[in-house]
Write a protein that holds these residues in place. Structure first.
Motif, PDB file in Angstrom:
ATOM      1  N   GLU A 153      28.637  41.583  42.920  1.00 30.10           N
ATOM      2  CA  GLU A 153      28.903  42.890  42.330  1.00 30.10           C
ATOM      3  C   GLU A 153      30.374  43.285  42.513  1.00 30.10           C
ATOM      4  N   VAL A 182      32.698  41.250  40.182  1.00 33.83           N
ATOM      5  CA  VAL A 182      32.671  41.749  38.807  1.00 33.83           C
ATOM      6  C   VAL A 182      33.494  43.020  38.682  1.00 33.83           C
ATOM      7  N   GLN A 183      33.299  43.936  39.633  1.00 39.29           N
ATOM      8  CA  GLN A 183      34.048  45.193  39.600  1.00 39.29           C
ATOM      9  C   GLN A 183      35.548  44.943  39.759  1.00 39.29           C
ATOM     10  N   SER A 184      35.909  44.013  40.643  1.00 40.75           N
ATOM     11  CA  SER A 184      37.322  43.757  40.906  1.00 40.75           C
ATOM     12  C   SER A 184      38.027  43.187  39.682  1.00 40.75           C
ATOM     13  N   GLU A 185      37.320  42.342  38.927  1.00 40.55           N
ATOM     14  CA  GLU A 185      37.918  41.748  37.727  1.00 40.55           C
ATOM     15  C   GLU A 185      38.276  42.825  36.710  1.00 40.55           C
ATOM     16  N   ARG A 186      37.446  43.854  36.607  1.00 38.82           N
ATOM     17  CA  ARG A 186      37.711  44.947  35.666  1.00 38.82           C
ATOM     18  C   ARG A 186      38.963  45.725  36.024  1.00 38.82           C
ATOM     19  N   HIS A 187      39.333  45.700  37.319  1.00 42.50           N
ATOM     20  CA  HIS A 187      40.464  46.509  37.768  1.00 42.50           C
ATOM     21  C   HIS A 187      41.675  45.659  38.135  1.00 42.50           C
ATOM     22  N   GLY A 188      41.688  44.407  37.686  1.00 40.33           N
ATOM     23  CA  GLY A 188      42.878  43.582  37.835  1.00 40.33           C
ATOM     24  C   GLY A 188      43.093  42.954  39.189  1.00 40.33           C
ATOM     25  N   VAL A 224      40.062  37.835  41.670  1.00 45.11           N
ATOM     26  CA  VAL A 224      38.616  37.655  41.854  1.00 45.11           C
ATOM     27  C   VAL A 224      38.317  36.574  42.890  1.00 45.11           C
ATOM     28  N   GLN A 260      20.700  44.531  33.421  1.00 45.33           N
ATOM     29  CA  GLN A 260      21.949  44.274  34.133  1.00 45.33           C
ATOM     30  C   GLN A 260      22.073  45.089  35.418  1.00 45.33           C
ATOM     31  N   GLY A 289      33.901  51.681  41.437  1.00 44.50           N
ATOM     32  CA  GLY A 289      34.899  51.682  40.368  1.00 44.50           C
ATOM     33  C   GLY A 289      35.610  53.014  40.238  1.00 44.50           C
ATOM     34  N   SER A 291      39.632  53.959  40.961  1.00 45.66           N
ATOM     35  CA  SER A 291      40.486  54.594  39.948  1.00 45.66           C
ATOM     36  C   SER A 291      41.100  55.879  40.489  1.00 45.66           C
TER      37      SER A 291
END
Length: 354
Positions: free
Chosen positions: A128, A131-137, A140, A207, A339, A343
């Motif tokens: 989890e 996946v979250q880290s990939e969305r925020h750059g 990974v 999901q 997430g 942010s």
């Protein structure tokens, strides 16, 4: 990878896992069916051996553990757990603060970027958080490596530490609950398997994170809470589940793991150990305040996974429902809020120019 080498690697992992379990049984370690396979497969992977654990094998292990845990939640148990709701919320806030503090320290120790440090130290599941880290750059690979190392350290220390304190067979208050069904019923088992697998598939389709633990857990919980005791799980299923989870954790490691960013991994190890100590201190304080067994409180507040910590509670005859409830609540909140929290923190850092 062609099918034959792939399945040979799977067979080798299972053989190594069984050998590791046999050694741990001989040594009388806690959780021999998980700890033995984990360390045996990790050692062989780090030595360069080709081992593999298919996703379906990991999911089968998660299903067995999730179902076994759900069977503990009878109606009286759920009634007792409502008393702990404010403390579960407090533990979740503590876990969020612990992850944030760990991220700050990891940045100072390793020089890694903010996003990678934040998700690497978040006290959540490896997949989890990746996946979250990939969305925020974030990086990974480093995030996944950090969670693998943290889980290794948790499993290598917490079960041994709790048992060392003489917790086996001890329980206070309303901690030590057992599933309602005392015997294995073949017909009931087939029905239970069908219901829990369907629940897992439904959550996976939606999901939902950790679907193969949460789905069976919720399905078994609802049945048990309604007084429907179909069966208990056979011991061989629970042991197989532990074996599969141990192999899944151990095969995450590879020779490249040790050679990639040694300063970063050393920082992760130090931060993880400090987090373990702080979580244990928080757990001991909680145990004193709530008058529950210290082992139960330490497992409930530790930065480990649902399956691993609940299994430890089960093996040491501690409060499985309490430990499970704390970890499920933490996982749900973390998945929903990590997430947005990142942010928010990132915007504040931008305004402060740091």
């Amino acid at each position: 990878m062609p099918w034959w080498p792939r399945w040979r690697a799977v067979g080798a992992a299972l053989a190594a896992g069984l050998a590791g379990a046999a050694i741990c049984l001989w040594l009388h370690t806690p959780l021999p069916w998980m700890i033995g396979p984990l360390f045996a497969t990790a050692a062989l992977r780090l030595a360069g051996r080709e081992l593999a654990c298919p996703v379906r094998v990991r999911e089968a292990g998660q299903w067995a553990i999730g179902t076994a845990l759900g069977l503990y939640f009878t109606a009286p148990v759920l009634a007792v757990l409502t008393v702990y709701t404010p403390w579960i919320a407090g533990a979740v806030l503590f876990a969020l603060a612990l992850g944030a503090a760990g991220a700050m320290l990891l940045r100072r120790l390793s020089g890694v970027d903010h996003a990678t440090a934040f998700f690497a130290m978040a006290v959540g599941g490896a997949s989890e958080m990746a996946v979250q880290s990939e969305r925020h750059g974030a990086d990974v690979g480093k995030v996944a490596a950090a969670h693998s190392l943290r889980m290794m350290l948790v499993v290598a220390t917490i079960p041994f530490g709790v048992r060392y304190w003489g917790s086996h067979g001890l329980a206070l208050g309303h901690e030590n609950f057992v599933p309602g069904a005392a015997l294995v019923d073949d017909g009931g088992l087939a029905l239970l398997v069908g219901i829990t697998v369907l629940a897992a598939l439904a959550l996976k389709r939606g999901q939902v994170p950790n679907a193969w633990v949460i789905g069976p857990l919720l399905a078994a919980l609802l049945l048990t809470a309604c007084g429907i005791h179909l069966t208990r799980l056979p011991e061989w299923m629970i042991r197989a589940g532990q074996l599969f989870i141990g192999i899944a954790l151990g095969t995450r490691f590879s020779p490249a793991f040790l050679h990639a960013a040694p300063r970063y991994l050393a920082g992760v190890a130090l931060c993880s150990l400090l987090m373990l100590l702080l979580a244990a201190a928080f757990g001991l304080g909680l145990a004193h305040w709530l008058e529950i067994h210290p082992g139960t409180a330490i497992l409930a507040t530790s930065p480990g996974g649902i399956a691993e910590m609940s299994l430890t509670a089960k093996a040491l005859h501690l409060g499985v429902p309490i430990v499970t409830a704390f970890h499920v609540a933490r996982m749900v909140v973390l998945v929903l809020l990590i997430g947005p929290l990142f942010s928010l923190q990132d915007r504040r850092r931008g305004r402060n120019g740091s």
